[in-house]
Scaffold this active site. Sequence first.
Site, PDB file in Angstrom:
ATOM      1  N   ARG A 125      -7.047  17.568   3.658  1.00  0.00           N
ATOM      2  CA  ARG A 125      -6.723  17.870   5.129  1.00  0.00           C
ATOM      3  C   ARG A 125      -5.597  18.413   5.372  1.00  0.00           C
ATOM      4  NH1 ARG A 125      -6.652  12.313   8.604  1.00  0.00           N
ATOM      5  NH2 ARG A 125      -4.339  12.207   8.096  1.00  0.00           N
ATOM      6  N   LYS A 151     -12.103   8.661  10.206  1.00  0.00           N
ATOM      7  CA  LYS A 151     -12.406   8.190  11.410  1.00  0.00           C
ATOM      8  C   LYS A 151     -12.225   9.156  12.617  1.00  0.00           C
ATOM      9  CE  LYS A 151      -8.687   5.100  11.777  1.00  0.00           C
ATOM     10  NZ  LYS A 151      -7.895   5.499  10.633  1.00  0.00           N
ATOM     11  N   ARG A 208       1.648   4.004   5.167  1.00  0.00           N
ATOM     12  CA  ARG A 208       0.643   3.894   6.185  1.00  0.00           C
ATOM     13  C   ARG A 208      -0.428   2.692   5.640  1.00  0.00           C
ATOM     14  NH1 ARG A 208      -0.759   9.697   7.208  1.00  0.00           N
ATOM     15  NH2 ARG A 208      -2.238   9.016   8.572  1.00  0.00           N
TER      16      ARG A 208
END
Length: 303
Positions: free
Chosen positions: A127, A13, A150
């Site tokens: 990441r 996103k 999460r």
Amino acid sequence: MRIILLGPPGSGKGTQAQLLVQRYGIVQLSTGEMLRAAVAAGTPVGLKAKEIMASGGLVPDDVVVGIISDRIEQPDAKHGFILDGFPRTVPQAEALDELLKHKHMKLDAVIELRVNESALLSRVETRVAQMRERGEEVRLDDTPEVLTKRLASYRSQTEPLIHYYSERRKLSTIDGMMAIDEVTRAIHRQLLALGAVEPKTHGKTHGKTHGKTHARSAAKAAPAKKAAKKAKAAKKSAKAAKKAPKPAKSAKKAVNGAKKAAKAAKKAAKKAVKKVAKKTAKKAVKKGAKKTAKKVTKKRAKR
Ligand code: AMP
């Protein structure tokens, strides 16, 4: 343009939001980013959110709704925004609907990035490695344990939004497993199909001189040229529609519509040509008058 990017952590996103920002010149509103800034600044909101975020839970709805409500009113969000990480629950989505209604704003699309859950952990690991390489501070919640939490929050609280927006005919689902630029292209195509963005014009650059035509006058003639082009295109489509075998009612309507458009475009072309001609004539008259005045003054001075 106002859009929402929906997807689990690691679905891309943030990356896509940044690319869309560059492409459309709108702002990215990431509640995660705003909350991290609040935590770093030690504001009351930050103090409230710190522990919850570190454990992978969701910050209370009223806190994030308050943040977004203020943010979308800022001048830089006037031309549009991408909501990244908001809404995350159905009550947040309902609050957003109310907010937008109250502010007379329309939501153009909700883009869901669908990904394989098995790929998410390795994406987040990549990441983290890249952030370390760049010497950036790594997020506290980017650990395998917190990511699992999460993801669980996403499944139980955010996934119902897919149904929420698909019921409201706002949802577009895109395969988030494709390469980054392919995902961007797919989002662009979707936004085009929804009419949320204008198709790119492949216009030739103005200012090209033809013979003695000055670049400036060529630019002035642009509206007339444009209108003439429109008239031609409308005429062409009217002709094509006429040629179609046994025109159905809608085809007839299309012919009429195209005829009307051709007429309007022709009129606009004429008007534009007249305008340019008028301006040029005025200028010429002014120039002539000035010259004559100068000559008279010179003559008088000589006498
Ligand atoms: P993100 O950067 O979007 O992954 O968000 C990081 C963390 O901020 C989340 O795990 C939540 O704890 C919190 N957060 C961000 N956006 C929201 C939201 N819309 N609702 C509740 N919590 C949020």
